[in-house]
Design a protein around this motif. Structure first.
Motif, PDB file in Angstrom:
ATOM      1  N   GLU A 277       1.866  -9.049   8.014  1.00 52.44           N
ATOM      2  CA  GLU A 277       0.301  -9.396   8.440  1.00 52.44           C
ATOM      3  C   GLU A 277      -0.286  -8.638   7.239  1.00 52.44           C
ATOM      4  O   GLU A 277      -1.869  -9.672   7.161  1.00 52.44           O
ATOM      5  CB  GLU A 277      -0.097  -8.142   9.884  1.00 52.44           C
ATOM      6  CG  GLU A 277       0.224  -8.503  10.950  1.00 52.44           C
ATOM      7  CD  GLU A 277       2.098  -8.750  10.615  1.00 52.44           C
ATOM      8  OE1 GLU A 277       2.634  -9.121  12.015  1.00 52.44           O
ATOM      9  OE2 GLU A 277       2.164  -7.726  10.319  1.00 52.44           O
ATOM     10  N   TRP A 278      -0.109  -8.157   6.549  1.00 47.53           N
ATOM     11  CA  TRP A 278      -0.792  -7.822   5.801  1.00 47.53           C
ATOM     12  C   TRP A 278      -1.584  -9.213   4.089  1.00 47.53           C
ATOM     13  O   TRP A 278      -2.205  -9.622   3.915  1.00 47.53           O
ATOM     14  CB  TRP A 278      -0.622  -6.785   4.543  1.00 47.53           C
ATOM     15  CG  TRP A 278      -1.226  -5.384   5.283  1.00 47.53           C
ATOM     16  CD1 TRP A 278      -1.114  -5.430   5.996  1.00 47.53           C
ATOM     17  CD2 TRP A 278      -0.668  -4.713   4.830  1.00 47.53           C
ATOM     18  NE1 TRP A 278      -1.083  -4.087   6.828  1.00 47.53           N
ATOM     19  CE2 TRP A 278      -0.808  -2.959   5.887  1.00 47.53           C
ATOM     20  CE3 TRP A 278       0.425  -3.653   4.210  1.00 47.53           C
ATOM     21  CZ2 TRP A 278      -0.526  -1.721   5.635  1.00 47.53           C
ATOM     22  CZ3 TRP A 278       0.566  -2.354   2.866  1.00 47.53           C
ATOM     23  CH2 TRP A 278      -0.550  -1.133   4.392  1.00 47.53           C
TER      24      TRP A 278
ATOM     25  N   ARG B 165      -1.355   0.147  -4.813  1.00 46.57           N
ATOM     26  CA  ARG B 165      -2.077  -0.531  -4.065  1.00 46.57           C
ATOM     27  C   ARG B 165      -3.105  -1.937  -4.174  1.00 46.57           C
ATOM     28  O   ARG B 165      -3.647  -1.589  -4.689  1.00 46.57           O
ATOM     29  CB  ARG B 165      -3.129   0.502  -3.066  1.00 46.57           C
ATOM     30  CG  ARG B 165      -4.202  -0.745  -1.561  1.00 46.57           C
ATOM     31  CD  ARG B 165      -4.722  -0.094  -0.972  1.00 46.57           C
ATOM     32  NE  ARG B 165      -5.462   0.004   0.527  1.00 46.57           N
ATOM     33  CZ  ARG B 165      -7.017  -1.123   0.050  1.00 46.57           C
ATOM     34  NH1 ARG B 165      -7.049  -1.942  -0.842  1.00 46.57           N
ATOM     35  NH2 ARG B 165      -6.835  -2.008   1.333  1.00 46.57           N
TER      36      ARG B 165
ATOM     37  N   GLY C 298       9.032   0.747   7.394  1.00 47.37           N
ATOM     38  CA  GLY C 298       8.586   1.920   8.725  1.00 47.37           C
ATOM     39  C   GLY C 298       8.996   3.075   8.625  1.00 47.37           C
ATOM     40  O   GLY C 298       7.505   4.104   8.758  1.00 47.37           O
TER      41      GLY C 298
ATOM     42  N   ASP D 121       0.937  -0.938   0.262  1.00 46.81           N
ATOM     43  CA  ASP D 121       0.103   0.249  -0.510  1.00 46.81           C
ATOM     44  C   ASP D 121       0.691   1.500  -0.193  1.00 46.81           C
ATOM     45  O   ASP D 121       1.676   1.849   1.077  1.00 46.81           O
ATOM     46  CB  ASP D 121      -0.965  -0.201   1.115  1.00 46.81           C
ATOM     47  CG  ASP D 121      -1.827   1.145   1.699  1.00 46.81           C
ATOM     48  OD1 ASP D 121      -1.853   2.105   0.216  1.00 46.81           O
ATOM     49  OD2 ASP D 121      -3.143   1.299   2.021  1.00 46.81           O
TER      50      ASP D 121
ATOM     51  N   VAL E 258       3.442   4.822   7.400  1.00 49.17           N
ATOM     52  CA  VAL E 258       2.542   5.014   7.969  1.00 49.17           C
ATOM     53  C   VAL E 258       2.363   3.974   8.635  1.00 49.17           C
ATOM     54  O   VAL E 258       2.617   3.385  10.010  1.00 49.17           O
ATOM     55  CB  VAL E 258       1.484   5.648   8.075  1.00 49.17           C
ATOM     56  CG1 VAL E 258       0.773   5.876   9.549  1.00 49.17           C
ATOM     57  CG2 VAL E 258       1.660   7.455   7.975  1.00 49.17           C
ATOM     58  N   LEU E 259       1.512   2.807   7.697  1.00 45.30           N
ATOM     59  CA  LEU E 259       1.524   1.757   8.419  1.00 45.30           C
ATOM     60  C   LEU E 259       2.252   0.145   7.894  1.00 45.30           C
ATOM     61  O   LEU E 259       1.723  -0.426   8.182  1.00 45.30           O
ATOM     62  CB  LEU E 259       0.245   1.340   8.504  1.00 45.30           C
ATOM     63  CG  LEU E 259      -1.416   2.213   8.375  1.00 45.30           C
ATOM     64  CD1 LEU E 259      -2.235   1.894   7.810  1.00 45.30           C
ATOM     65  CD2 LEU E 259      -1.152   2.235   9.858  1.00 45.30           C
ATOM     66  N   GLY E 260       2.991   0.853   7.718  1.00 45.25           N
ATOM     67  CA  GLY E 260       4.160  -0.249   6.489  1.00 45.25           C
ATOM     68  C   GLY E 260       3.411   0.148   4.766  1.00 45.25           C
ATOM     69  O   GLY E 260       2.411   0.410   5.149  1.00 45.25           O
TER      70      GLY E 260
ATOM     71  N   HIS F 201      -2.910   8.008   1.807  1.00 49.59           N
ATOM     72  CA  HIS F 201      -2.954   8.315   3.112  1.00 49.59           C
ATOM     73  C   HIS F 201      -1.629   7.606   3.877  1.00 49.59           C
ATOM     74  O   HIS F 201      -1.832   7.518   4.572  1.00 49.59           O
ATOM     75  CB  HIS F 201      -4.071   6.969   2.838  1.00 49.59           C
ATOM     76  CG  HIS F 201      -4.065   5.932   2.912  1.00 49.59           C
ATOM     77  ND1 HIS F 201      -3.955   4.830   1.578  1.00 49.59           N
ATOM     78  CD2 HIS F 201      -4.218   5.064   3.848  1.00 49.59           C
ATOM     79  CE1 HIS F 201      -4.515   4.135   2.339  1.00 49.59           C
ATOM     80  NE2 HIS F 201      -4.452   3.622   3.289  1.00 49.59           N
ATOM     81  N   ASN F 202      -1.208   6.729   3.032  1.00 41.66           N
ATOM     82  CA  ASN F 202       0.140   5.902   4.317  1.00 41.66           C
ATOM     83  C   ASN F 202       1.489   6.339   3.846  1.00 41.66           C
ATOM     84  O   ASN F 202       2.301   5.803   4.530  1.00 41.66           O
ATOM     85  CB  ASN F 202      -0.214   4.443   3.551  1.00 41.66           C
ATOM     86  CG  ASN F 202       0.413   2.907   4.246  1.00 41.66           C
ATOM     87  OD1 ASN F 202       0.803   3.905   5.559  1.00 41.66           O
ATOM     88  ND2 ASN F 202       1.007   2.630   4.044  1.00 41.66           N
TER      89      ASN F 202
END
Length: 369
Positions: A95-96, A57, A84, A20, A88-90, A24-25
């Motif tokens: 995990e994704w 994305r 990181g 992503d 912001v969220l990686g 926004h990230n």
């Protein structure tokens, strides 16, 4: 699957990313500059390519459309990239990948991440993660920001890789990840690497939400210039020691992580493999013929792996071109023959053996002629 010479061949893409990089990230300015470079790189490698939002994305829909339906791929190995400090969220964390694998059972093999620069504390809990997510491999990558150099000589790293290998993650990827560097070669029939209208050094565009007035702040959105991500590197002598100390670990190196002659010399280590992602977009060039021929001669078809690097390149074209590849007439007697058996090994057989992937294929897999 793909059909070559009347034989159906299992296709395993050993480098796919679910990331992503959308606005926004992005951590301004570095994340935005990295995302802009990814889009430029995609256009260089894939022509008109995908819509920008599909490159920024990756979604379940785009994976199904471009990899499994249009790409002839039966299984894909998801390679993590955290970054990181840039996102912001990686960028593309494990995990994704586990979540996507849950949406599409039987399609993916997961690889975990390990930061060689993070020290032993950064590796705590890695063994349980291997068992929890059924990780078949580990990708050595910096969790915060690539520093341009990976330390492979620390004793803790050797012990950690041995423990993870015993737990099931016995494939280690080094120099495997998305590259934002300019394309190394030019297609002989297409002129300049960059397509018309795409500026190589165009400054990144600031999204509207980052403008100071729209953000409700009088402070400037940028306090410093963007710093480009340094390409990963490592000491070959340290790698040799590591590979010799861990003969049960299979090491997969990116085809572009070292100059060709140095990479070919590592073929003397029987547990070293090469992922061809970085050279596959150039199958119509003499540069590819020489690079691929040298790797084929050094490693044999049994230690070369197919990878697309999706979404930088959609795998369909790469599968078709590699499955039909023949060396130019002037080089045909210089390099080993790339016959149907070799194509079967490179396109999927070697990865199936490395990652312990069964031969069964989901019913929705596409076939090509």
């Amino acid at each position: 699957m793909f059909t070559v010479g009347g034989q159906r061949i299992l296709v395993i893409d050993a480098q796919v990313h679910v990331w992503d990089a959308s606005p926004h990230n992005q951590a301004i300015p570095d994340g935005e500059a990295y995302a802009t470079d990814l889009l430029r790189r995609h256009r260089e490698l894939d022509g008109a390519g995908l819509p920008p939002h599909d490159v920024e994305r990756v979604s379940e829909h785009s994976l199904t459309r471009d990899v499994f339906e249009g790409g002839y791929v039966d299984r894909a190995v998801l390679q993590p990239v955290v970054l990181g400090d840039l996102f912001v969220l990686g960028f593309s964390p494990l995990e994704w990948h586990a979540e996507v694998a849950g949406w599409m059972p039987g399609r993916f093999v997961l690889s975990g991440e390990l930061d060689p620069g993070g020290g032993q504390p950064g590796a705590r809990g890695l063994g349980p993660r291997v068992r929890r997510f059924d990780l078949r491999g580990l990708t050595l990558c910096e969790r915060r920001r690539p520093a341009g150099w990976q330390r492979l000589g620390d004793p803790w790293l050797r012990r950690t890789l041995a423990r993870c290998g015993a737990a099931g993650a016995d494939v280690v990827h080094i120099g495997v990840g998305p590259s934002t560097l300019p394309a190394p070669w030019r297609r002989e029939d297409s002129g300049p690497t960059s397509p018309p209208g795409v500026a190589r050094d165009r400054p990144p565009r600031v999204p509207g939400w980052a403008e100071p007035v729209r953000a409700g702040s009088a402070l400037p959105a940028r306090t410093r210039a963007a710093e480009r991500v340094a390409p990963a590197g490592f000491d070959v002598a340290q790698f040799r020691e590591l590979a010799r100390a861990l003969p049960d670990i299979r090491f997969v190196l990116g085809a572009g992580c070292l100059p060709g002659p140095r990479l070919c010399r590592l073929a003397e280590l029987p547990n070293v493999y090469v992922l061809l992602t970085e050279i596959l977009p150039w199958t119509d060039s003499l540069d590819f013929a020489h690079a691929f021929g040298q790797l084929l001669a050094a490693y044999g078809p049994e230690r070369l792996l197919f990878g697309s690097g999706y979404p930088l390149v959609r795998p369909g074209r790469l599968v078709r071109e590699l499955a039909g590849y023949r060396f130019p007439d002037e080089l045909r007697h210089r390099y080993p023959r790339f016959d149907t058996a070799a194509k079967r090994a490179v396109l999927g057989g070697n990865a199936a053996r490395l990652y312990r992937i069964g031969r069964s294929v989901p019913a929705t897999a596409a076939a090509g002629a």
